[in-house]
Design an enzyme around this catalytic site. Structure first.
Site, PDB file in Angstrom:
ATOM      1  N   ASP A 169      35.509  -4.616  19.385  1.00 15.12           N
ATOM      2  CA  ASP A 169      36.636  -3.807  20.008  1.00 15.12           C
ATOM      3  C   ASP A 169      37.829  -4.188  19.409  1.00 15.12           C
ATOM      4  OD1 ASP A 169      37.869  -2.083  21.495  1.00 15.12           O
ATOM      5  OD2 ASP A 169      37.737  -3.168  23.320  1.00 15.12           O
ATOM      6  N   HIS A 227      38.516   0.746  20.733  1.00 10.12           N
ATOM      7  CA  HIS A 227      38.261   1.666  21.714  1.00 10.12           C
ATOM      8  C   HIS A 227      39.529   2.682  21.798  1.00 10.12           C
ATOM      9  CE1 HIS A 227      40.114  -0.872  25.188  1.00 10.12           C
ATOM     10  NE2 HIS A 227      40.418   0.296  25.484  1.00 10.12           N
ATOM     11  N   SER A 264      45.099  -1.774  27.246  1.00 15.63           N
ATOM     12  CA  SER A 264      44.416  -1.936  26.235  1.00 15.63           C
ATOM     13  C   SER A 264      44.979  -2.127  24.765  1.00 15.63           C
ATOM     14  CB  SER A 264      43.286  -0.797  26.255  1.00 15.63           C
ATOM     15  OG  SER A 264      42.563  -0.805  27.388  1.00 15.63           O
TER      16      SER A 264
END
Length: 447
Positions: free
Chosen positions: A207, A179, A288
């Site tokens: 992901d 992402h 992330s």
């Protein structure tokens, strides 16, 4: 270090040890002579085989001091201070040196000159050399074209319009969260310097992604522990549910928890992602893509979660072995390789930490601080250090006013194990390089 010297200088192990000893002695001799000779000191250098220390002096009257110290004297015209002054003049005129034609300049003590490097026809370099107004400057042709070099390290920030974190280094780049960018997205490193390009990305559904870096960046088997050091990646053996696990990210640094569940499906607003691992470690935006480790074993890259690192939360990661398999990537490790245990005699412990120490230095584990043991029982540690080097390990407990040693050991090779039966409280491990320098691995377990 010995292995690298053998590889790069074509030495045997014994030759490498002997060279290091000679170089250490030469450094000490040079330091003494630099002080004793004062303004007459012209610099020093070792010959090609590092067997002879040559010390330059600006007059024959000073040569006797050099000879008495066991070095070889060389009478020169200019002192080291004079050469440094000439180079300083060039430094002040650096704006007149085009990088494409003049890749650098330096003091060359062996020739008692200042060298200006020249690419092309040398005209620009000669013009720049003239700004020093000294006959000490000489122009030398070169093919060098230096550029800055940077390390790819897990947990460090990278940018692509927003900010995410590096997962793990792989051959040619690094893995991260899907992402964070789509295929073709350009990235900049932690220092905002051009870094690479997303070569594969999948989100939602999965992901994961991988970024191919340019030649200015070198993938390293390290993860930033945000305590001034690195954790070395040895492989990617998958940890069990209930195992302790830690993550690194550019927003909240190094955080730990336990594995709660595998093969989790998360229904994000952007779509469903399957096959994630659930943990109770916290994370926040910007983390992330960052690294997850169990000991020295790579586990995955941060996907998302809920909560924060103030109130706590739940965080999910994308398992790294799936990413490696999908894109045909090879994890950059310290030598263990995917699926192999850490390269140490200290296996079977809850947590492992790696690092390096210079003689006389100390480091405290875990992560430079301490931990709280909520139960009485036996604490265990194992220290694996370099051959022939005395590394000490101490288990310390806080007695209410100071840290007290409650167990200790020394490891010349290959490892030292120690244990202590104690009550609940605050504990830490201290690793100290008593003599010599090198890398170590420490494993430790709580009751």
């Amino acid at each position: 270090m010995l292995a690298a010297l053998q590889r790069d200088l074509g030495l045997t192990a014994d030759e490498a040890r002997a060279r290091l000893a000679r170089e250490d002695d030469a450094s000490r001799t040079d330091a003494r002579l630099r002080k004793d000779l004062g303004a007459a000191y012209g610099g020093a250098y070792l010959d090609a085989g590092a067997t002879t220390l040559v010390v330059a002096v600006t007059g024959k009257a000073h040569a006797a001091k050099v000879t008495a110290a066991g070095a070889t004297a060389k009478v020169v015209t200019r002192s080291a201070a004079q050469l440094d002054a000439v180079k300083s003049t060039l430094d002040r005129n650096a704006a007149k040196a085009p990088a494409a034609s003049v890749p650098g300049w330096y003091v060359d003590v062996a020739t008692n000159t200042v060298v200006v490097l020249a690419r092309g026809d040398g005209a620009a370099a000669r013009a720049f050399a003239g700004t020093a107004k000294s006959d000490a400057v000489r122009v030398v042709a070169t093919a060098e074209n230096p550029v800055p070099l940077y390390d790819v390290r897990g947990g460090d920030a990278y940018y692509m319009g927003g900010r995410c974190s590096v997962g793990f280094s792989v051959s040619g780049g690094f893995v991260t969260a899907g992402h964070c960018g789509t295929t073709g997205t350009a990235t900049q490193g932690y220092n905002q310097v051009a870094q690479g390009t997303f070569r594969g990305s999948s989100f939602p559904g999965n992901d994961y992604a991988w970024v191919q870096v340019n030649s200015n960046w070198t993938p390293q088997p390290w993860v930033n522990n945000y305590a001034g050091g690195n954790v070395t990646v040895a492989g990617s053996t998958e940890a069990a549910v209930g195992a302790s696990i830690c993550r690194s990210g550019s927003t909240t640094g190094w955080r730990c928890g336990t594995v709660q569940a595998k093969n989790s499906t998360v229904n994000y607003p952007q779509g469903t992602v399957t096959g994630l691992t659930r943990t109770n470690a916290c994370a926040e935006p910007g983390d992330s893509g960052g690294s997850w480790l169990s000991g020295q074993q790579a586990q995955g890259v941060t996907s998302g979660g809920s909560g924060n690192c103030s109130s706590g939360g739940t965080t999910y990661f994308q398992p790294v072995n799936e990413i490696l398999s999908v894109y045909g990537l090879t994890l950059t490790t310290s030598g263990g390789g995917p699926g192999e245990p850490p390269p140490t005699g200290c296996t079977g412990y809850e947590l492992t930490r790696t690092g390096s120490l210079s003689s006389g230095a100390s480091v405290y584990q875990p992560d430079g601080s301490y931990y709280y043991s909520s139960a009485s029982g036996t604490h265990r540690a194992c220290l694996d250090g370099p051959s022939g080097v005395d590394f000490d390990v101490y288990l310390q407990k806080w007695n209410g006013s100071a840290w007290a040693n409650v167990a200790s050991g020394t490891t010349p090779n290959p490892d030292e194990t120690l244990s202590y039966s104690g009550t609940a409280g605050y504990y830490r491990y201290r690793v100290h390089a008593y003599s010599g320098s090198g890398s170590y691995t420490l494993g430790f377990s709580n009751p």
